[in-house]
Design a protein around this motif. Sequence first.
Motif, PDB file in Angstrom:
ATOM      1  N   ILE A 163      -6.343  41.651   6.358  1.00 32.00           N
ATOM      2  CA  ILE A 163      -6.502  42.787   6.818  1.00 32.00           C
ATOM      3  C   ILE A 163      -5.990  43.274   7.498  1.00 32.00           C
ATOM      4  O   ILE A 163      -6.119  42.642   8.318  1.00 32.00           O
ATOM      5  CB  ILE A 163      -8.346  43.087   6.447  1.00 32.00           C
ATOM      6  CG1 ILE A 163      -8.390  42.960   5.050  1.00 32.00           C
ATOM      7  CG2 ILE A 163      -8.235  44.705   7.128  1.00 32.00           C
ATOM      8  CD1 ILE A 163     -10.730  42.875   6.121  1.00 32.00           C
ATOM      9  N   THR A 192     -14.814  50.052   3.114  1.00 31.50           N
ATOM     10  CA  THR A 192     -13.676  49.534   3.328  1.00 31.50           C
ATOM     11  C   THR A 192     -14.374  47.629   2.323  1.00 31.50           C
ATOM     12  O   THR A 192     -13.846  47.895   0.665  1.00 31.50           O
ATOM     13  CB  THR A 192     -13.692  49.095   4.645  1.00 31.50           C
ATOM     14  OG1 THR A 192     -13.304  49.866   4.956  1.00 31.50           O
ATOM     15  CG2 THR A 192     -12.178  47.520   4.596  1.00 31.50           C
ATOM     16  N   ARG A 247      -2.228  39.773   0.494  1.00 33.23           N
ATOM     17  CA  ARG A 247      -2.425  39.338  -0.263  1.00 33.23           C
ATOM     18  C   ARG A 247      -1.840  38.266  -0.683  1.00 33.23           C
ATOM     19  O   ARG A 247      -0.918  38.499  -1.211  1.00 33.23           O
ATOM     20  CB  ARG A 247      -3.309  39.119  -1.104  1.00 33.23           C
ATOM     21  CG  ARG A 247      -3.501  40.028  -2.157  1.00 33.23           C
ATOM     22  CD  ARG A 247      -4.126  40.433  -2.912  1.00 33.23           C
ATOM     23  NE  ARG A 247      -5.190  39.153  -3.906  1.00 33.23           N
ATOM     24  CZ  ARG A 247      -5.972  39.874  -5.370  1.00 33.23           C
ATOM     25  NH1 ARG A 247      -5.727  40.760  -5.681  1.00 33.23           N
ATOM     26  NH2 ARG A 247      -6.263  38.452  -5.868  1.00 33.23           N
ATOM     27  N   ILE A 253      -8.172  39.996  10.489  1.00 33.70           N
ATOM     28  CA  ILE A 253      -8.627  41.158  10.962  1.00 33.70           C
ATOM     29  C   ILE A 253      -7.188  41.926  11.418  1.00 33.70           C
ATOM     30  O   ILE A 253      -7.471  41.214  12.272  1.00 33.70           O
ATOM     31  CB  ILE A 253      -9.245  41.546  10.646  1.00 33.70           C
ATOM     32  CG1 ILE A 253     -10.452  41.877   9.873  1.00 33.70           C
ATOM     33  CG2 ILE A 253      -9.563  43.532  10.854  1.00 33.70           C
ATOM     34  CD1 ILE A 253     -11.747  42.653  10.242  1.00 33.70           C
ATOM     35  N   CYS A 281     -10.778  35.452   3.431  1.00 33.94           N
ATOM     36  CA  CYS A 281      -9.857  36.851   4.681  1.00 33.94           C
ATOM     37  C   CYS A 281      -9.523  35.472   5.553  1.00 33.94           C
ATOM     38  O   CYS A 281     -10.966  35.296   5.934  1.00 33.94           O
ATOM     39  CB  CYS A 281     -10.580  37.993   4.709  1.00 33.94           C
ATOM     40  SG  CYS A 281     -10.123  38.541   6.254  1.00 33.94           S
ATOM     41  N   LEU A 317     -13.131  46.658  -1.561  1.00 35.78           N
ATOM     42  CA  LEU A 317     -12.787  44.891  -1.808  1.00 35.78           C
ATOM     43  C   LEU A 317     -12.547  44.708  -2.135  1.00 35.78           C
ATOM     44  O   LEU A 317     -12.715  43.460  -3.338  1.00 35.78           O
ATOM     45  CB  LEU A 317     -13.223  44.108   0.114  1.00 35.78           C
ATOM     46  CG  LEU A 317     -11.877  44.553   0.978  1.00 35.78           C
ATOM     47  CD1 LEU A 317     -12.574  43.818   2.157  1.00 35.78           C
ATOM     48  CD2 LEU A 317     -10.368  43.576   1.177  1.00 35.78           C
ATOM     49  N   LEU A 337      -5.711  49.673   1.421  1.00 40.40           N
ATOM     50  CA  LEU A 337      -7.291  50.594   0.534  1.00 40.40           C
ATOM     51  C   LEU A 337      -7.423  51.917   0.627  1.00 40.40           C
ATOM     52  O   LEU A 337      -8.326  52.454  -0.102  1.00 40.40           O
ATOM     53  CB  LEU A 337      -8.278  49.661   1.847  1.00 40.40           C
ATOM     54  CG  LEU A 337      -7.979  47.835   1.889  1.00 40.40           C
ATOM     55  CD1 LEU A 337      -9.047  47.435   2.864  1.00 40.40           C
ATOM     56  CD2 LEU A 337      -8.105  47.576   0.421  1.00 40.40           C
ATOM     57  N   MET A 354      -8.816  49.374  10.268  1.00 39.03           N
ATOM     58  CA  MET A 354      -9.840  49.002   9.461  1.00 39.03           C
ATOM     59  C   MET A 354     -10.270  50.632  10.004  1.00 39.03           C
ATOM     60  O   MET A 354     -11.215  50.417  10.738  1.00 39.03           O
ATOM     61  CB  MET A 354     -10.780  48.506   9.285  1.00 39.03           C
ATOM     62  CG  MET A 354     -12.171  48.487   8.448  1.00 39.03           C
ATOM     63  SD  MET A 354     -13.044  46.562   8.797  1.00 39.03           S
ATOM     64  CE  MET A 354     -12.010  45.759   7.804  1.00 39.03           C
ATOM     65  N   TYR A 384      -5.937  36.620   2.047  1.00 44.17           N
ATOM     66  CA  TYR A 384      -5.530  37.363   1.809  1.00 44.17           C
ATOM     67  C   TYR A 384      -5.294  38.003   4.115  1.00 44.17           C
ATOM     68  O   TYR A 384      -6.569  37.031   4.422  1.00 44.17           O
ATOM     69  CB  TYR A 384      -6.021  38.303   0.920  1.00 44.17           C
ATOM     70  CG  TYR A 384      -7.659  39.016   1.829  1.00 44.17           C
ATOM     71  CD1 TYR A 384      -8.307  40.149   2.428  1.00 44.17           C
ATOM     72  CD2 TYR A 384      -8.471  37.909   0.870  1.00 44.17           C
ATOM     73  CE1 TYR A 384      -9.448  40.060   2.044  1.00 44.17           C
ATOM     74  CE2 TYR A 384      -9.692  38.142   0.603  1.00 44.17           C
ATOM     75  CZ  TYR A 384     -10.658  39.432   1.331  1.00 44.17           C
ATOM     76  OH  TYR A 384     -11.755  39.692   1.589  1.00 44.17           O
ATOM     77  N   SER A 406      -6.037  51.463   6.176  1.00 38.44           N
ATOM     78  CA  SER A 406      -6.392  49.665   6.256  1.00 38.44           C
ATOM     79  C   SER A 406      -6.442  49.603   5.023  1.00 38.44           C
ATOM     80  O   SER A 406      -5.121  49.899   3.518  1.00 38.44           O
ATOM     81  CB  SER A 406      -7.953  49.644   6.027  1.00 38.44           C
ATOM     82  OG  SER A 406      -8.512  48.371   5.835  1.00 38.44           O
ATOM     83  N   SER A 407      -5.434  48.301   5.099  1.00 38.05           N
ATOM     84  CA  SER A 407      -4.240  47.632   4.439  1.00 38.05           C
ATOM     85  C   SER A 407      -4.676  46.366   3.986  1.00 38.05           C
ATOM     86  O   SER A 407      -5.233  45.841   4.669  1.00 38.05           O
ATOM     87  CB  SER A 407      -2.961  48.001   3.853  1.00 38.05           C
ATOM     88  OG  SER A 407      -2.835  47.090   5.263  1.00 38.05           O
ATOM     89  N   VAL A 408      -3.897  45.408   2.497  1.00 39.24           N
ATOM     90  CA  VAL A 408      -4.544  44.372   2.775  1.00 39.24           C
ATOM     91  C   VAL A 408      -2.726  43.959   2.182  1.00 39.24           C
ATOM     92  O   VAL A 408      -2.340  44.006   1.806  1.00 39.24           O
ATOM     93  CB  VAL A 408      -4.857  43.906   1.160  1.00 39.24           C
ATOM     94  CG1 VAL A 408      -4.948  42.410   0.620  1.00 39.24           C
ATOM     95  CG2 VAL A 408      -6.603  43.800   1.904  1.00 39.24           C
TER      96      VAL A 408
END
Length: 263
Positions: free
Chosen positions: A26, A36, A19, A53, A50, A40, A7, A29, A24, A15-17
């Motif tokens: 996270i 953010t 999926r 986290i 989600c 998304l 992200l 953050m 998914y 921050s990344s995802v």
Amino acid sequence: MSEFISLYSGSSGNSSVVRCGERYLIVDMGKGVRTTGAALKALELNISDCDGILITHEHSDHVKGLSTFLKKYPLPVYGAEETLEFLDANGVVPASCDLTALTLGREEDIGVFGVKAFPTSHDVPCVGYRIHTPDEKTMTIATDLGVLTPAVHEALSGCDLVALESNYDLHMLRSGPYPYYLRARIESVRGHLSNDECAAKLLELIQEGCKKFALCHLSQENNTPMLALQTVFSTLGAAGVVPDKDCIVQTQRRNEVSPALAF
């Protein structure tokens, strides 16, 4: 199909995802809820899909946006026990937040994903994550590490995709504006991974069979995406590895969503 999507990535926030289908996770953050949330939304990811986290460590570029985000979206938060204790004690997460400590080195179920936290060498308690997806794929994310320890080597091995720190160019760092103590910290075994160190590890992983890589956490002051890629491509080229043919290597964007990497 599984995907890794950054992200935003860098010293100003991470921050990344990860999926698989609609579900998914996270990871970290480090920017506010608007940034953010907009990322998304751009990816058409619903908060209700989600599973949680994952937090790597307590530094602000990884947790700055947590408090406000969790007040709006009360998702469960996972991480190492010491990190979660810090977040709770310092009001980084709401008092009502669902915090779950992960046992290092043991894969645990988080929603539809299998997640194994492993320690990294940094100046505060810090972990990376090896994630097993429902479609039997595996990826690892490891940033904020001054040295590749045996635990990190093990976590990076046998993956379909690796997201690895490529924080600084050594010449830029040593000739740049940072004071000596800060340069020494970054170069230390409890600091960050250089382009050269990252490139050497990528070559090793390619020779073991991994083909897809995300270069993460590039320093704004001591690196550039072009330098990071040039360093990797030079190392790979010397070994006869052809980028875009034998592997895919992508730098992650600082202030916007990077293209998805399917694995």
